[in-house]
Design an enzyme around this catalytic site. Structure first.
Site: not given
Ligand code: AQP
Length: 336
Positions: A116, A199, A202
Site C-alpha cells: 500500500k 489479488k 476493491k
C-alpha cells in the site's frame, strides 16, 4: 442451550470501496457459515479504511452499504454482533496500548504496508503502518478464538498472535491467542481478472480487475468475458501454468458448490468463450437476490439504524470488559 458457551469469533471488512466477490468468497461467506457454531462479532472497519484516502461522503455511503450487504448475504444481526468500528472507542484505545508492545521493524516488514505504501506513495502515513496493531486490538478486545479471513491477512493474524503472547508474557494472562480460519485451497485468494498474478482488490485502479457485489448483470458478464486467460483453449485447474483460468474455475466453484474436477469435465472441449460466459452468468445469478435484498434494507433506514445502534451497544459491553482488564494489568490508576 444458551449461546454463552460458544467460542468467540471476530472479523471485519473495510468500507474502502464496493465489496468484491474476493471479499465475499474469502471472508463474508464464511462469516455466514460460522454464525451458528460461534458467538460471532463482525465489524465494518471504518477506522482501518482511512489509512488510505477516502472521500468522506463515499465512506459514509460505503459504511451503510456494507452493513446492509452483511445482512443481505445472510448474517443475522440477532445472532451476531454487527457494528461499525468507530462506534466503539475501545478499538483505538487498545491499539494505543498494544503499540507499546509492537516494534516498528516488524510493522514496516508487513507485505500489506509495503504494497500500500508503493500504491499510495503520496500518503504513506503512520496509520497505514499501524494497521496491523489496530487489527490486533479488534480481535483481542473480543477474546476471539477464531478469525475468518482471506489468505492476504495471514501475516497480520500472525502478528496479532505475537502481540497477544508478548502482552500476556509481560503483564500476565490477558488475551486469548486467536487462530485463523482461512479457506482451504484457492478460494482464500481470488485474483484480479485483469492480472491473475495480483489479488482482487476493491481499491484496484482498474475496475476490470474486480467484480463487485453491486455490479449489474451486464457488467458482471462483460468483466468475465474480458478476463485474462491464456493462449491455450483447455479449461483446466493449474494455478501455476494457467492462473487466469484457474482463478475463474475457483470463482465458478465457489458460487456453484461444485468441485474443480467436476467443473473441468463440464467445460471439457467447450473453449474459453463458453466458459467465461458461464462463469459470468453464474455469478450474476448468485448476486441478483443479494442485491435485491441489500436495496430493500437500504430503503429501510430505521431498521438499519436500529441494528447499528444495538450492535455498537453490544460490542461496547464486551470490549469494555477486556479494556478494563488491560488498563488494570498495565497499572493505570482506576481508584482504590
Ligand atoms: N482477493 C481476495 N480473495 C480472498 N479474500 C480476500 N479478502 C480481500 N481480498 C481478497 C478478504 O476480505 C476480507 C475483508 O478485507 P478488507 O476489506 O478488510 O481488506 P483487504 O484485505 O485489504 O481487502 P481489499 O479488497 O484488498 O481492500 P482494499 O483494496 O481497500 O485494501 C479480509 O478477510 C480479506 O482477507
Amino acid at each position: 442451550m444458551e449461546g454463552t458457551e460458544k467460542k468467540s469469533l471476530f472479523s471485519a471488512v473495510q468500507p474502502s470501496g464496493a465489496v468484491t466477490i474476493g471479499n465475499y468468497i474469502g471472508a463474508i461467506r464464511n462469516f455466514v457459515k460460522l454464525q451458528e457454531e460461534y458467538s460471532c462479532i463482525y465489524a465494518v472497519a471504518d477506522l482501518h479504511a482511512i489509512t488510505v484516502k477516502q472521500e468522506p461522503a463515499a465512506l459514509r455511503r460505503n459504511t451503510l452499504g456494507l452493513m446492509a450487504l452483511f445482512i443481505a448475504c445472510g448474517i443475522d444481526p440477532e445472532k451476531c454482533v454487527l457494528f461499525v468500528q468507530s462506534h466503539v472507542p475501545a478499538h483505538a484505545e487498545l491499539a494505543w496500548v498494544l503499540n507499546t508492545v509492537a516494534y516498528p521493524g516488524e510493522l514496516s516488514r508487513m507485505t500489506q504496508f509495503k504494497d500500500k505504501s508503493a500504491k499510495h506513495a503520496e500518503n504513506v502515513n503512520m496509520g497505514l503502518m499501524d494497521y496491523p496493531v489496530l487489527m490486533a486490538a479488534d480481535i483481542l478486545l473480543y477474546q476471539a478464538a477464531l478469525v475468518p479471513v482471506g489468505a492476504d491477512q495471514k501475516q497480520h493474524l500472525e502478528l496479532t498472535r505475537d502481540l497477544a503472547i508478548r502482552f500476556n508474557n509481560r503483564y500476565g494472562d490477558t488475551f486469548t491467542v486467536p487462530d485463523g480460519y482461512i479457506p482451504k485451497g484457492s478460494g482464500a485468494r481470488i485474483m484480479s481478472l485483469a492480472d491473475p498474478s495480483r489479488k482482487m482488490s476493491k481499491s484496484d485502479e482498474n475496475p476490470n480487475g474486480f467484480v463487485t457485489m453491486d455490479d449489474d448483470r451486464d457488467t458482471v458478464i462483460r468483466k468475465f468475458k474480458r478476463a485474462v486467460t491464456d493462449s491455450d483453449t483447455e479449461v483446466r485447474f493449474d494455478p501455476e501454468h494457467k492462473p487466469g483460468v484457474s482463478n475463474l474455475l475457483t470463482v465458478y466453484c465457489a458460487f456453484t458448490g461444485k468441485g474443480t474436477e467436476e467443473a473441468e469435465r463440464e467445460f471439457a472441449g467447450r473453449g474459453y468463450g463458453d466458459f467465461k460466459l458461464a462463469v459470468g452468468e453464474t455469478v450474476a445469478d448468485a448476486l441478483a437476490p443479494v442485491q435485491a435484498e441489500k436495496a430493500r434494507l437500504l430503503a429501510d433506514k430505521a431498521y438499519l439504524s436500529d441494528v447499528i445502534a444495538k450492535g455498537a451497544d453490544r460490542a461496547f459491553r464486551i470490549a469494555r470488559k477486556t479494556l478494563s482488564k488491560v488498563y488494570r494489568k498495565v497499572g493505570f490508576y482506576r481508584g482504590e
